[in-house]
Write a protein that holds these residues in place. Structure first.
Motif, short mmCIF file in Angstrom:
data_model
loop_
_atom_site.label_atom_id
_atom_site.label_comp_id
_atom_site.label_asym_id
_atom_site.label_seq_id
_atom_site.Cartn_x
_atom_site.Cartn_y
_atom_site.Cartn_z
N TRP A 39 0.81 -1.22 0.00
CA TRP A 39 0.00 0.00 0.00
C TRP A 39 0.84 1.27 0.00
O TRP A 39 1.95 1.31 0.51
N TYR A 41 0.72 5.65 0.57
CA TYR A 41 0.08 6.73 1.31
C TYR A 41 -0.47 7.73 0.28
O TYR A 41 0.19 8.02 -0.71
N THR A 94 5.35 6.34 -1.04
CA THR A 94 5.68 5.27 -0.10
C THR A 94 5.64 5.73 1.36
O THR A 94 5.71 4.90 2.25
N SER A 95 5.54 7.03 1.58
CA SER A 95 5.44 7.49 2.96
C SER A 95 4.67 8.80 3.01
O SER A 95 4.53 9.51 2.01
N LYS A 96 4.18 9.10 4.20
CA LYS A 96 3.51 10.37 4.43
C LYS A 96 4.47 11.53 4.16
O LYS A 96 4.09 12.56 3.60
N ALA A 98 7.01 11.63 2.08
CA ALA A 98 7.18 11.84 0.64
C ALA A 98 5.99 12.62 0.08
O ALA A 98 6.15 13.53 -0.73
#
Lengths: 695, 216
Positions: A39, A41, A94-96, A98
């Motif tokens: 998943w 973000y 891939t991350s909050k 980013a």
């Protein structure tokens, strides 16, 4: 005609939630907890202008940010922004961290446009049009009964008042959002919604997919209150991001997003004139009301409509009335359904006017209500409540409380004419040879205890315990159920479960020869089913549920005349909801309605800056909700009416609270605060201790 | 809204700030500046962390979790999005709602306000860690019995705040419970039942005052 059992073990008793353990251990998975394989973000870029013409949006720099896998536009390279916080684009990564970087990198070319943020300004002919070519404030159409002018002449007492209510924001603890996985096989959305079917239909429509290609799952969701029925821009954006990134995307709104863009309760500005004969009989009523539904008003070509109308005159029988209402468009997020739409503001306006009229008549306001309320159930509720509350002993003439901290009491009534069961509700149960039974209904548990209601009814009718019933809800693959709203859920699913149980017992009898498979015979009967489980389909049946629902509430407050602080000391709610299914969860829901009403009365208000068009309080530090220390002792009287079948309670429980509290404040200080929320500043201004506030 | 490239988060670190101070401080001789110089020396001795991901070890519910995280990742983000511990909820991400409350060496904190790197070396307890061997703690049991929850999204936060209270105060008053829960919000309006549940967990039974009256 089917009927509910009269001697019961579970129905009308206390049953703890069957999903309580999952909720207190963190095992319950909400939409925001879903971690689909691989998943990403997701986050949304929102407009920083209340109105603007966007001519270019460059997503390229966002796509260059490390970890970003997709970026999509909300509407197109060019778009017109109509409110601060409107969706422009979205990114997945891939991350909050980013995503935060990527949102800052998006380049936008835009030309700010004139805007209008306040109802009063928007009504002016010179105001910028929120929807060009369409008036912000179309001429209201009067609704008239009898002869108002003549009736006012016959009145012994007439009052004129101005009562206003703010824009209130739903603010469920879990924000809106979804995890969406869009593959070649179709689309799955784990959605924080109160309507899995409406989200499925919305996503399918927006993305041009067949309904059968879209599956919506809502195992747990963190509150809705009317805001969470649709797929929403955020749901569609999450799907588009998932398609582009070829990965599941979890896109939950931030608390700011939630306060700007996904619904609210329309404001109201009610000018009310009301008159009565010397004995208190209401003779004439006249009201002019407007409110804003944000950009939700005025956009329908001809203008008008738009979700700001309220039911006036509320509750009471008045032979002669004239009501003019209109919705005003402003550059702000659109209104949506919000717990008992229209009713809390109507109750506040009408019930305030009732108390003001009682003062003029020299009458006890409770007597004035009993004189004019045509509803026999509320009549009984007022009498029951007054007795328990000690109304007669506590009531003093307004403003006669001595000292710096003054006490006062007030009451108000509620009606929720809608509600009742959704006739299309279906469900099924699978009974296995080992005696286990699983119910599957395409409804969702918004927090009212829907799962538990199903278990309680099934246990009662099958002679089992609620713990023996497995309940599966929140999946569009199950037979379709109603949205969780409008006090319709319980009256929809209860008759459906009744039907399933009745058919299950019939089929067990046919298949096993055991005449009564209930209770102690259950396992023996199930053993004789054979190898395969049996599946029974059922649907809503007439005669087991009804509407409307109502109730009355009493409030006792203390007002500190030096600080302007209002403390609610006690609330009493007297409510009818037909046949009580689960007393314990019902009490929770009524408490919740009262506490939400307290917020409406004393704390909650969306504040717009008219110079910048910005919402000034889109977060919990400045948009105040009631906290545990604000909540007084709450007592509840439930009027059980099994003969009416199942009736919902969600809406009426929150309707009369603000009116009752406002009347208690007026009773304490002898001055009417006609504007919600009743803040310390307004109290002090009304007492002449500070200059009036701008409101 | 032409945005410039995002600022390098390292550009205004405490270390560079002190370093720039230091060039001035070198020629000064006041006691205050000496203190600054000592600080500078200490800062220079610190390892520079980030902005790229660094290894982080968290001690959560008695287990060590090894993660690779940017230093700006919060404890809440680390729990919810870099491991599978989603019991602590995100309601605001700015220290206003309390849904993310966890225990930090037995003290309740907002996990959204603690960087994961700062949480290293401390015992973190989340709602998933309360039930030992599948046995719910008394706060959890009381929440179910008193129906101190509706949608359940704020529940983990309230359960953690009250669990922390009962660790240091075995017999709290109603006001002490309210104070302990002052940092937790609930929108469904479960407050009366939450209070009853907290008192029940502390051994004080509070009977419901709800009356059922038959209409007919």
């Amino acid at each position: 005609m089917p009927s509910w059992p009269t001697e019961t073990k579970y129905i009308s008793h206390d049953t703890t939630r069957i999903d309580g353990v999952a909720k207190v251990t963190g095992r319950a998975r909400y939409a925001s907890d879903i971690q689909a394989e691989g998943w990403l973000y997701g986050m949304i870029l929102r407009a920083k202008w209340p109105a603007a013409k966007i001519t270019d949006i460059n997503l390229e720099p966002a796509l260059k940010v490390s970890g970003i896998k997709a970026a999509v536009l909300a509407r197109g390279q060019e778009m017109t922004v109509r409110f601060y916080g409107e969706e422009i684009a979205a990114v997945a990564g891939t991350s909050k961290q980013a995503c935060l970087d990527a949102l800052r990198a998006i380049e936008i070319t835009a030309q700010p446009l004139p805007f209008v943020a306040r109802e009063n300004d928007a009504k002016k002919a010179s105001a910028p049009q929120v929807w060009p070519g369409s008036s912000n404030h179309p001429e209201p159409k009067p609704r008239e009964r009898g002869n108002v002018e003549a009736a006012f002449k016959d009145c012994a007492a007439v009052i004129e008042g101005f009562y206003s209510t703010p824009v209130q924001i739903h603010n469920p603890m879990e924000t809106m959002g979804n995890t969406v996985s869009w593959t070649d096989d179709g689309l799955t959305a784990w959605s924080s919604t109160q309507g899995i079917s409406s989200v499925r239909d919305g996503l399918a429509g927006a993305l041009k997919l067949d309904h059968s290609q879209v599956r919506v799952i809502t195992e747990y969701m963190g509150g809705g209150f009317g805001a969470k029925f649709g797929a929403g821009a955020e749901g569609v954006l999450a799907a588009k991001l998932s398609k582009e990134a070829k990965a599941p995307v979890r896109l939950m709104l931030t608390r700011f997003d939630q306060n700007l863009a996904v619904g609210n309760r329309a404001s109201s500005f009610q000018k009310i004139k009301m008159g009565a004969a010397a004995d208190g009989t209401l003779l004439a009523f006249e009201a002019e009301n407007y409110g804003t539904a944000g950009i939700g008003a005025g956009g329908d070509g001809g203008g008008g409509g738009g979700g700001a109308d309220i039911p006036l005159p509320y509750l009471y029988k008045v032979a002669n009335s004239r009501v003019k209402q209109s919705a005003v468009a402003v550059n702000a997020g659109s209104a949506r359904a919000f717990r008992a739409p229209g009713n809390p503001p109507a109750s506040f306006g009408m019930e305030s006017a009732m108390d003001d009229l009682a003062v003029k008549l020299g009458m006890d306001p409770l007597e004035l209500r009993l004189k004019n309320d045509p509803n026999p159930i509320r009549q009984k509720e007022y009498k029951l409540g007054a007795e328990k509350f000690g109304w007669k002993e506590k009531y003093r003439k307004p403003g006669s409380s001595k000292g710096v901290v003054k006490t006062g009491i007030g009451c108000a009534g509620a009606a929720w004419p809608a509600g009742g069961g959704n006739r299309n509700t279906q469900g099924e149960a699978q009974i296995s040879p080992d005696g286990s039974i699983e119910f599957r209904l395409g409804v969702q548990d918004i927090g009212t205890g829907t799962r538990t209601v199903i278990a309680v009814i099934a246990a009662e009718l099958l002679g089992l315990t609620p713990g023996q019933i497995t309940v599966k809800v929140g999946d569009t693959r199950f037979p379709p159920g109603p949205g969780s709203g409008g006090s319709t859920t319980c009256p929809s699913i209860s008759p459906t479960v009744f039907d399933i149980c009745t058919k299950a017992l019939e089929q067990l009898q046919t298949q096993t020869g055991i005449p009564d498979a209930r209770g102690k015979n259950w396992f023996a009967a199930c053993k004789k089913i054979g190898i395969n489980p049996i599946t029974v389909h059922g649907q809503w049946r007439d005669g087991l549920s009804s509407n409307p629902a109502g109730g009355v509430q009493f409030a006792e407050v203390e007002v500190d005349t030096e600080t302007g602080q209002v403390t609610v000391k006690k609330m009493l709610g007297v409510h009818d909801c037909g046949l009580i299914i689960n007393r314990l969860t019902l009490e929770s829901q009524i408490n919740g309605g009262i506490i939400m009403g307290m917020g409406y009365a004393l704390y909650e208000e969306r504040v717009m800056d008219d110079l910048s068009g910005v919402v000034l309080n889109p977060n919990f530090e400045t948009y105040k909700l009631p906290g545990i220390a604000d909540v007084p002792e709450i007592e509840v009287i439930l009027v059980n009416m099994p003969e009416r079948g199942v009736v919902g309670i969600g809406e009426p429980a929150t309707v009369p609270t603000a009116g009752a509290i406002a009347n208690a404040v007026a009773n304490a200080i002898g001055v009417r605060i006609g504007s919600l929320p009743i803040t310390p500043a307004k109290i002090l201004a009304a007492l002449g201790k500070v200059p009036p506030t701008h409101a | 809204m032409k945005n410039s490239a995002p600022e390098n988060p390292g550009a205004h670190s405490r270390r560079t700030f002190l370093k720039s101070l230091g060039t001035v401080a070198a020629t000064a001789a006041t006691a205050q500046v000496k203190t600054v110089a000592a600080e500078l020396e200490k800062a220079n001795a610190e390892k520079i962390i980030g902005p790229d991901a660094v290894p982080v070890t968290l001690n959560v519910n008695g287990e060590k979790i090894k993660l690779l995280l940017e230093p700006r990742v919060t404890l809440l983000d680390a729990l919810r999005n870099y491991s599978s511990l989603t019991g602590a909820k995100e309601g605001c991400d700015r220290a206003t709602c309390g849904a993310c409350t966890v225990l930090f060496d037995d003290a309740p904190i907002y996990a959204c306000q603690k960087l994961a790197i700062e949480a290293q070396g401390h015992a973190i307890t989340t709602v998933e860690g309360l039930a030992k061997d599948g046995k719910l703690n008394k706060v959890q049991l009381a929440f179910i019995e008193k129906d101190a929850l509706q949608c359940g999204y704020c529940t983990p936060g309230f359960v953690m705040s009250i669990t922390a209270l009962l660790k240091k105060n075995f017999h709290p008053t109603a006001d002490e419970v309210k104070h302990a829960c002052a940092g937790n919000l609930c929108r469904c309006g479960c407050h009366p039942h939450i209070l009853q549940a907290a008192l029940k967990a502390a051994g004080v039974e509070h009977a419901s005052k709800t009356e059922v009256v038959t209409y007919a």
